[in-house]
Design an enzyme around this catalytic site. Structure first.
Site, PDB file in Angstrom:
ATOM      1  CG  HIS A 138      11.689   4.317 -13.218  1.00 49.64           C
ATOM      2  ND1 HIS A 138      11.621   3.018 -12.752  1.00 49.64           N
ATOM      3  CD2 HIS A 138      12.309   4.256 -14.429  1.00 49.64           C
ATOM      4  CE1 HIS A 138      12.167   2.203 -13.646  1.00 49.64           C
ATOM      5  NE2 HIS A 138      12.604   2.946 -14.672  1.00 49.64           N
ATOM      6  CB  CYS A 139      16.866   6.994 -12.056  1.00 50.70           C
ATOM      7  SG  CYS A 139      18.340   7.648 -12.880  1.00 50.70           S
ATOM      8  N   PRO A 140      15.939   6.296 -15.388  1.00 53.36           N
ATOM      9  CG  PRO A 140      15.823   7.636 -17.295  1.00 53.36           C
ATOM     10  CD  PRO A 140      15.437   7.604 -15.856  1.00 53.36           C
ATOM     11  CG  ASN A 144      15.459  -0.453  -9.629  1.00 55.46           C
ATOM     12  OD1 ASN A 144      14.231  -0.588  -9.651  1.00 55.46           O
ATOM     13  ND2 ASN A 144      16.221  -1.069  -8.748  1.00 55.46           N
TER      14      ASN A 144
END
Length: 279
Positions: A138-140, A144
């Site tokens: 999960h990439c802030p 997403n």
């Protein structure tokens, strides 16, 4: 509950049924995570502010029309592709398993949060609150997960950010190197950057480091056909395709074309049997 799912899946396997992963598509995918939204807005703010400083404090003062126009066009092209890739990554369903997904022959576990049966290489994200197929992480910065259906856009985002940052760093470094080559520097010389130019340098350096780390991580993941989650947990039971070329095609599309470099193009989806290779 898990034993019930496994038994149910065995009985369905005898009747030839498969786990129906293709649920109804959502009209819009967006993760309502306050921290992720702040990071996503910050990404756009850094790119747009960097573009403004570049034009105002570097290109226009050069007094060279061709130099300013050529580099302005290159930078804004790369920046536009990066921002479109960012939007596609953020607003594309990364490969969520439908809520309440019934069990099937490829079911290996059961998610108590999504109340669904999940096949191999599906991992639950506590931020998205969904089970995601081939959930890499999960990439802030894109607010997403990076999963099966949006990994291409994330790759393009990191690629264009890296090219854009490299372009800016070269624009800043080349005049300094030329000045040094002409002997305009000596032991007592000092370098003093104006505030806006120093800000542009920091933004470009941050973008370059981010792109370098993420691109290396993604290419390693593609080469091994192992998500970051699987590599961190040393999951040796998930065996991927036989070649890196097949792995790239699974992400970017089955046919090599310039569409691989376009964030506007959605790659053709592989069949379920090709996407989920059982160990």
């Amino acid at each position: 509950m898990l034993s019930w799912v496994q038994k149910r899946g065995t009985s369905e396997h005898r009747t030839g049924l498969e786990t129906p992963l293709q649920g109804p598509k959502q009209r819009c995918w967006f993760v309502w995570d306050p921290m992720g939204i702040i990071f996503a807005i910050a990404t756009w703010a850094l790119v747009l502010s960097g573009a403004w400083v570049l034009v105002r404090d570097l290109l226009i003062p050069s007094n060279n029309v061709f130099y300013a126009i050529a580099n302005g066009v290159v930078f804004h092209l790369l920046a536009s592709l990066a921002l479109v890739s960012h939007l596609r990554t953020m607003l594309t369903d990364p490969g969520s398993v439908p809520l309440g997904n019934p069990p099937g022959p490829d079911t290996v576990s059961y998610c108590p949060f999504c109340l669904c049966a999940i096949p191999e290489r599906v991992y639950h994200c506590t931020v998205c609150r969904r089970c995601i197929r081939k959930n890499d992480h999960h990439c802030p910065w894109v607010n997403n997960c990076v999963g099966e259906d949006n990994q291409k856009y994330f790759l393009l985002f990191t690629l264009y950010v890296g090219l854009m940052s490299t372009h800016v760093l070269l624009l800043l470094a080349i005049p300094v190197l030329r000045s040094h080559a002409r002997g305009e520097w000596n032991a007592s010389s000092t370098v003093s950057l104006p505030g806006p130019i120093f800000f542009l340098f920091l933004v470009a350096l941050m973008g370059f480091i981010f792109a370098l780390v993420m691109l290396c991580s993604q290419m390693c993941s593609i080469y091994k056909d192992k998500t970051t989650t699987e590599m961190l947990h040393q999951n040796k039971h998930s065996q991927g395709r036989q070649s890196m070329w097949a792995n790239i095609k699974a992400i970017c599309g089955p046919r090599v074309s310039l569409a691989w470099l376009s964030p506007f193009h959605s790659p053709d989806r592989y069949k379920v049997s090709e996407r989920h290779v059982m160990a």
